[in-house]
Design a protein around this motif. Sequence first.
Motif, short mmCIF file in Angstrom:
data_model
loop_
_atom_site.label_atom_id
_atom_site.label_comp_id
_atom_site.label_asym_id
_atom_site.label_seq_id
_atom_site.Cartn_x
_atom_site.Cartn_y
_atom_site.Cartn_z
N ASP A 98 -12.84 1.10 -14.24
CA ASP A 98 -13.33 0.02 -13.37
C ASP A 98 -13.47 0.49 -11.93
O ASP A 98 -14.40 0.12 -11.24
N THR A 99 -12.52 1.29 -11.49
CA THR A 99 -12.50 1.75 -10.11
C THR A 99 -12.13 3.23 -10.07
O THR A 99 -11.22 3.66 -10.75
N ILE A 100 -12.88 3.97 -9.28
CA ILE A 100 -12.57 5.37 -9.02
C ILE A 100 -12.42 5.51 -7.51
O ILE A 100 -13.26 5.02 -6.75
N LEU A 101 -11.33 6.13 -7.09
CA LEU A 101 -11.05 6.32 -5.67
C LEU A 101 -11.20 7.78 -5.30
O LEU A 101 -10.77 8.66 -6.04
N GLY A 102 -11.79 8.04 -4.16
CA GLY A 102 -11.89 9.40 -3.65
C GLY A 102 -11.65 9.39 -2.15
O GLY A 102 -12.28 8.62 -1.43
N ALA A 103 -10.75 10.21 -1.68
CA ALA A 103 -10.44 10.29 -0.25
C ALA A 103 -10.42 11.74 0.19
O ALA A 103 -9.77 12.57 -0.43
N ASP A 104 -11.16 12.04 1.25
CA ASP A 104 -11.25 13.41 1.77
C ASP A 104 -11.59 14.40 0.67
O ASP A 104 -10.91 15.42 0.49
N VAL A 105 -12.64 14.10 -0.08
CA VAL A 105 -13.02 14.95 -1.21
C VAL A 105 -14.33 15.71 -0.98
O VAL A 105 -14.72 16.51 -1.81
#
Length: 115
Positions: free
Chosen positions: A33-40
């Motif tokens: 449902d949700t994919i998170l990406g930070a500083d990628v």
Amino acid sequence: DDAMTAGNNTIDCRQLLWGSPHMEKFSELEKFDTILGADVIYTEASIPPLFDTVAFFLKKPRGRFVLSRYNKWSNVDDEVIIKAAKERCLRCTKGSEGIYIFHWNETEESGETNA
């Protein structure tokens, strides 16, 4: 406290390396449902495998990819990222500063594909 595991309110978090060899380790039926990406994103070369992976795993029609990025460490323009998303039928809604929310195009939601 079992509040997080009651009913459908479970959260499962796993590491996912980008690109097709790594995607095949996950079940083809497994979507998120949700994919998170930070500083990628550090280089333009990382963008296509990132969005290939997101498009492969993001649940249709309501899945969301939340990307947090800060341009201080990268000179990759937002337009390059948004173009890569569009090429994979994802559109972008910009949240607060540095937050981008990608979701399926409406034509993708209805089962049609963009040519």
